[in-house]
Design a protein around this motif. Sequence first.
Motif, PDB file in Angstrom:
ATOM      1  N   LEU A  49      -6.302   8.177  -6.770  1.00  0.00           N
ATOM      2  CA  LEU A  49      -7.122   7.380  -7.709  1.00  0.00           C
ATOM      3  C   LEU A  49      -7.680   6.127  -7.044  1.00  0.00           C
ATOM      4  CD1 LEU A  49      -4.526   7.279 -10.695  1.00  0.00           C
ATOM      5  CD2 LEU A  49      -6.232   9.061 -10.278  1.00  0.00           C
ATOM      6  N   GLY A  50      -7.470   5.975  -5.719  1.00  0.00           N
ATOM      7  CA  GLY A  50      -7.877   4.737  -5.047  1.00  0.00           C
ATOM      8  C   GLY A  50      -6.698   3.787  -4.930  1.00  0.00           C
ATOM      9  N   MET A  51      -7.009   2.479  -4.833  1.00  0.00           N
ATOM     10  CA  MET A  51      -5.938   1.488  -4.599  1.00  0.00           C
ATOM     11  C   MET A  51      -5.041   1.342  -5.823  1.00  0.00           C
ATOM     12  SD  MET A  51      -7.790  -1.502  -2.499  1.00  0.00           S
ATOM     13  CE  MET A  51      -9.441  -1.564  -3.120  1.00  0.00           C
ATOM     14  N   LEU A  52      -3.771   1.022  -5.564  1.00  0.00           N
ATOM     15  CA  LEU A  52      -2.812   0.806  -6.654  1.00  0.00           C
ATOM     16  C   LEU A  52      -2.039  -0.479  -6.412  1.00  0.00           C
ATOM     17  CD1 LEU A  52      -0.870   4.197  -7.105  1.00  0.00           C
ATOM     18  CD2 LEU A  52      -2.822   3.388  -8.453  1.00  0.00           C
ATOM     19  N   SER A  53      -1.726  -1.207  -7.491  1.00  0.00           N
ATOM     20  CA  SER A  53      -0.776  -2.324  -7.384  1.00  0.00           C
ATOM     21  C   SER A  53       0.629  -1.709  -7.420  1.00  0.00           C
ATOM     22  CB  SER A  53      -0.966  -3.291  -8.556  1.00  0.00           C
ATOM     23  OG  SER A  53      -0.574  -2.636  -9.757  1.00  0.00           O
ATOM     24  N   LEU A  54       1.636  -2.514  -7.070  1.00  0.00           N
ATOM     25  CA  LEU A  54       3.013  -2.014  -7.124  1.00  0.00           C
ATOM     26  C   LEU A  54       3.365  -1.636  -8.561  1.00  0.00           C
ATOM     27  CD1 LEU A  54       5.736  -1.447  -5.782  1.00  0.00           C
ATOM     28  CD2 LEU A  54       6.328  -3.859  -6.082  1.00  0.00           C
ATOM     29  N   GLU A  55       2.922  -2.447  -9.500  1.00  0.00           N
ATOM     30  CA  GLU A  55       3.196  -2.198 -10.916  1.00  0.00           C
ATOM     31  C   GLU A  55       2.605  -0.845 -11.347  1.00  0.00           C
ATOM     32  OE1 GLU A  55       4.832  -2.306 -14.202  1.00  0.00           O
ATOM     33  OE2 GLU A  55       5.398  -3.750 -12.657  1.00  0.00           O
ATOM     34  N   GLN A  56       1.376  -0.571 -10.925  1.00  0.00           N
ATOM     35  CA  GLN A  56       0.730   0.709 -11.272  1.00  0.00           C
ATOM     36  C   GLN A  56       1.494   1.884 -10.648  1.00  0.00           C
ATOM     37  OE1 GLN A  56      -3.298  -0.226  -9.864  1.00  0.00           O
ATOM     38  NE2 GLN A  56      -4.011  -0.186 -11.991  1.00  0.00           N
ATOM     39  N   ALA A  57       1.920   1.698  -9.393  1.00  0.00           N
ATOM     40  CA  ALA A  57       2.668   2.768  -8.716  1.00  0.00           C
ATOM     41  C   ALA A  57       3.976   3.036  -9.470  1.00  0.00           C
ATOM     42  CB  ALA A  57       2.939   2.382  -7.266  1.00  0.00           C
ATOM     43  N   LYS A  58       4.624   1.976  -9.926  1.00  0.00           N
ATOM     44  CA  LYS A  58       5.881   2.156 -10.671  1.00  0.00           C
ATOM     45  C   LYS A  58       5.637   2.891 -11.989  1.00  0.00           C
ATOM     46  CE  LYS A  58       8.573  -1.728  -8.866  1.00  0.00           C
ATOM     47  NZ  LYS A  58       8.891  -3.153  -9.077  1.00  0.00           N
ATOM     48  N   TYR A  60       1.403  10.777  -4.085  1.00  0.00           N
ATOM     49  CA  TYR A  60       0.151  10.029  -4.220  1.00  0.00           C
ATOM     50  C   TYR A  60      -0.604  10.148  -2.907  1.00  0.00           C
ATOM     51  CZ  TYR A  60      -3.220   6.674  -5.921  1.00  0.00           C
ATOM     52  OH  TYR A  60      -4.392   6.091  -6.364  1.00  0.00           O
ATOM     53  N   ASN A  61      -1.860  10.584  -2.987  1.00  0.00           N
ATOM     54  CA  ASN A  61      -2.696  10.718  -1.789  1.00  0.00           C
ATOM     55  C   ASN A  61      -3.565   9.475  -1.607  1.00  0.00           C
ATOM     56  OD1 ASN A  61      -5.869  11.900  -1.160  1.00  0.00           O
ATOM     57  ND2 ASN A  61      -4.323  12.055   0.412  1.00  0.00           N
ATOM     58  N   HIS A  62      -3.481   8.910  -0.411  1.00  0.00           N
ATOM     59  CA  HIS A  62      -4.287   7.732  -0.079  1.00  0.00           C
ATOM     60  C   HIS A  62      -4.450   7.764   1.430  1.00  0.00           C
ATOM     61  CE1 HIS A  62      -5.892   3.962  -1.602  1.00  0.00           C
ATOM     62  NE2 HIS A  62      -5.343   3.307  -0.588  1.00  0.00           N
ATOM     63  N   ASN A  63      -5.640   8.092   1.910  1.00  0.00           N
ATOM     64  CA  ASN A  63      -5.825   8.333   3.341  1.00  0.00           C
ATOM     65  C   ASN A  63      -6.213   7.072   4.102  1.00  0.00           C
ATOM     66  OD1 ASN A  63      -5.282  11.021   2.941  1.00  0.00           O
ATOM     67  ND2 ASN A  63      -7.423  11.681   2.911  1.00  0.00           N
ATOM     68  N   ILE A  64      -5.724   6.985   5.356  1.00  0.00           N
ATOM     69  CA  ILE A  64      -6.194   5.891   6.226  1.00  0.00           C
ATOM     70  C   ILE A  64      -7.476   6.316   6.937  1.00  0.00           C
ATOM     71  CG2 ILE A  64      -3.960   4.746   6.564  1.00  0.00           C
ATOM     72  CD1 ILE A  64      -3.869   6.252   9.336  1.00  0.00           C
ATOM     73  N   ASP A  65      -7.769   7.602   6.867  1.00  0.00           N
ATOM     74  CA  ASP A  65      -9.029   8.208   7.328  1.00  0.00           C
ATOM     75  C   ASP A  65      -9.269   8.223   8.831  1.00  0.00           C
ATOM     76  OD1 ASP A  65      -9.992   9.354   5.044  1.00  0.00           O
ATOM     77  OD2 ASP A  65     -10.907   7.519   4.324  1.00  0.00           O
ATOM     78  N   THR A  66      -9.072   7.083   9.530  1.00  0.00           N
ATOM     79  CA  THR A  66      -9.378   7.049  10.962  1.00  0.00           C
ATOM     80  C   THR A  66      -8.567   5.924  11.607  1.00  0.00           C
ATOM     81  OG1 THR A  66     -11.207   7.053  12.550  1.00  0.00           O
ATOM     82  CG2 THR A  66     -11.473   5.592  10.637  1.00  0.00           C
ATOM     83  N   THR A  71     -16.602  -1.678   2.092  1.00  0.00           N
ATOM     84  CA  THR A  71     -16.210  -2.275   0.806  1.00  0.00           C
ATOM     85  C   THR A  71     -14.703  -2.505   0.662  1.00  0.00           C
ATOM     86  OG1 THR A  71     -16.322  -0.029  -0.074  1.00  0.00           O
ATOM     87  CG2 THR A  71     -18.220  -1.461  -0.495  1.00  0.00           C
ATOM     88  N   ARG A  72     -13.925  -2.113   1.651  1.00  0.00           N
ATOM     89  CA  ARG A  72     -12.492  -2.440   1.660  1.00  0.00           C
ATOM     90  C   ARG A  72     -12.023  -2.380   3.107  1.00  0.00           C
ATOM     91  NH1 ARG A  72     -12.166   3.167  -0.442  1.00  0.00           N
ATOM     92  NH2 ARG A  72     -11.734   4.328   1.457  1.00  0.00           N
ATOM     93  N   ASP A  73     -10.850  -2.937   3.394  1.00  0.00           N
ATOM     94  CA  ASP A  73     -10.393  -2.887   4.783  1.00  0.00           C
ATOM     95  C   ASP A  73      -9.097  -2.080   4.933  1.00  0.00           C
ATOM     96  OD1 ASP A  73      -8.356  -4.664   4.132  1.00  0.00           O
ATOM     97  OD2 ASP A  73      -9.563  -6.409   4.651  1.00  0.00           O
ATOM     98  N   TYR A  74      -8.758  -1.860   6.196  1.00  0.00           N
ATOM     99  CA  TYR A  74      -7.606  -1.014   6.548  1.00  0.00           C
ATOM    100  C   TYR A  74      -6.325  -1.557   5.927  1.00  0.00           C
ATOM    101  CZ  TYR A  74      -6.114   2.632   9.938  1.00  0.00           C
ATOM    102  OH  TYR A  74      -5.683   3.784  10.554  1.00  0.00           O
ATOM    103  N   GLU A  75      -6.187  -2.893   5.951  1.00  0.00           N
ATOM    104  CA  GLU A  75      -4.970  -3.530   5.427  1.00  0.00           C
ATOM    105  C   GLU A  75      -4.774  -3.203   3.951  1.00  0.00           C
ATOM    106  OE1 GLU A  75      -2.188  -5.158   6.396  1.00  0.00           O
ATOM    107  OE2 GLU A  75      -2.950  -4.485   8.335  1.00  0.00           O
ATOM    108  N   GLU A  76      -5.887  -3.162   3.199  1.00  0.00           N
ATOM    109  CA  GLU A  76      -5.781  -2.837   1.763  1.00  0.00           C
ATOM    110  C   GLU A  76      -5.244  -1.423   1.581  1.00  0.00           C
ATOM    111  OE1 GLU A  76      -9.063  -5.017  -0.786  1.00  0.00           O
ATOM    112  OE2 GLU A  76      -9.980  -4.154   1.009  1.00  0.00           O
ATOM    113  N   LEU A 106      -3.248   0.125   3.684  1.00  0.00           N
ATOM    114  CA  LEU A 106      -1.818   0.112   4.037  1.00  0.00           C
ATOM    115  C   LEU A 106      -0.990  -0.530   2.918  1.00  0.00           C
ATOM    116  CD1 LEU A 106      -2.087  -0.815   7.843  1.00  0.00           C
ATOM    117  CD2 LEU A 106      -1.776   1.448   6.848  1.00  0.00           C
ATOM    118  N   THR A 107      -1.558  -1.519   2.251  1.00  0.00           N
ATOM    119  CA  THR A 107      -0.831  -2.184   1.153  1.00  0.00           C
ATOM    120  C   THR A 107      -0.572  -1.193   0.021  1.00  0.00           C
ATOM    121  OG1 THR A 107      -1.828  -4.267   1.758  1.00  0.00           O
ATOM    122  CG2 THR A 107      -0.916  -4.145  -0.460  1.00  0.00           C
TER     123      THR A 107
END
Length: 322
Positions: free
Chosen positions: A138-147, A157-163, A174-179, A181-182
């Motif tokens: 679904l894209g980025m998640l906060s810790l609260e959403q993940a819980k 949960y699928n969330h790719n680092i892509d490259t 529109t977003r960075d690698y660190e986001e 990983l978070t």
Amino acid sequence: MFAEQTTPNIRHDWTKEETLILLQKPFNDLVYTAQQVHRQNFDPNKVQLSTLMNIKTGGCPEDCAYCPQSAHYKTGVEAEKLTTIEEVISQAETAKNKGATRFCMGAAWRQPKQRDLEMVIPMVKAVKKMELETCLTLGMLSLEQAKQLKASGLDYYNHNIDTSPEYYSKIISTRDYEERLTTLKHVRNAGINVCCGGIVGMGETQKDRAGFLLTLANMPNHPESVPINMLVKVEGTPLDDTKETDPIEFIRIIAAARIMMPKSYIRLSAGRNNMSDETQALCYLTGANSIFYGEKLLTTNNPQLTEDRLLLKRLGIQPNKN
Ligand code: SAM
Ligand code: DTB
Ligand code: SF4
């Protein structure tokens, strides 16, 4: 949760040089090592089948250069509203009857809003009740959403680092690698299995491929599932006219992923529709043990079920059972 860190032979300290040496090994040596590692950790004649469903198509605010669902590009994919729970149940039933063990629901969002999550949670619960494993992207998640998702019974949960970290900004602004990983940390800390991989064939160098693989392999816990996608070129996206990837280079990535993440499921993901049976067979030989099974990925085509069943039969590979 941290068991892997103490398991012998599971490493989390790969260097770029070592990864490049692995990727550049004589092909037969690489295949041999990958097959040995595969046999030490898995039944070599089994494959896990996941079926994908796009629960919210198009209109995404992100500008991922490969993606037909980004609102930044004219690809002919129209933005739609979130699908209904009835449609999810119906497609999950079909997937289960056809032999899938996991049902993955994807949404073209940057990050779900609370009201989006409240619509998706009953979908997860309904699929789980059908004794299918559940997966969301679904894209980025906060810790609260993940819980919240964990509490609803979400398995993956699928969330790719892509490259690689270095190439990422050439592909997405529109977003960075660190986001990325978070979010992966939030998913891991919530106790959900991590599905994380990327795309080969976006014009990246072999160094980028090494950087991509070692980012995954040096995570404190390896993702349980690692989807390796071959770029599906879609007209209207900036990557539409990218040079074709040599299938041998693609197989090398699968083999290296197997060696570097011995206990992870390596999924031969998007792009199979443009691969020969022989290329796919070499991917299975070098350690791929999961596929997307179903005629459609999210917006693009995947092989027909009959084609996949026939190829698996010719190779003597059995699907994992529910
Ligand atoms: N919006 C969410 C996100 O980006 O995490 C979930 C859906 S997104 C479509 C999931 C993944 O599909 C991307 O991270 C990318 O790796 C893969 N993907 C998207 N378009 C692709 C393409 N044309 N070829 C290969 N893989 C693709
Ligand atoms: C992943 O790594 N690949 C899948 C899934 N995770 C969500 C998506 C592939 C999408 C291919 C392009 C499309 O069909 O739109
Ligand atoms: Fe949006 Fe995901 Fe596509 Fe990027 S990959 S444009 S975040 S749907």
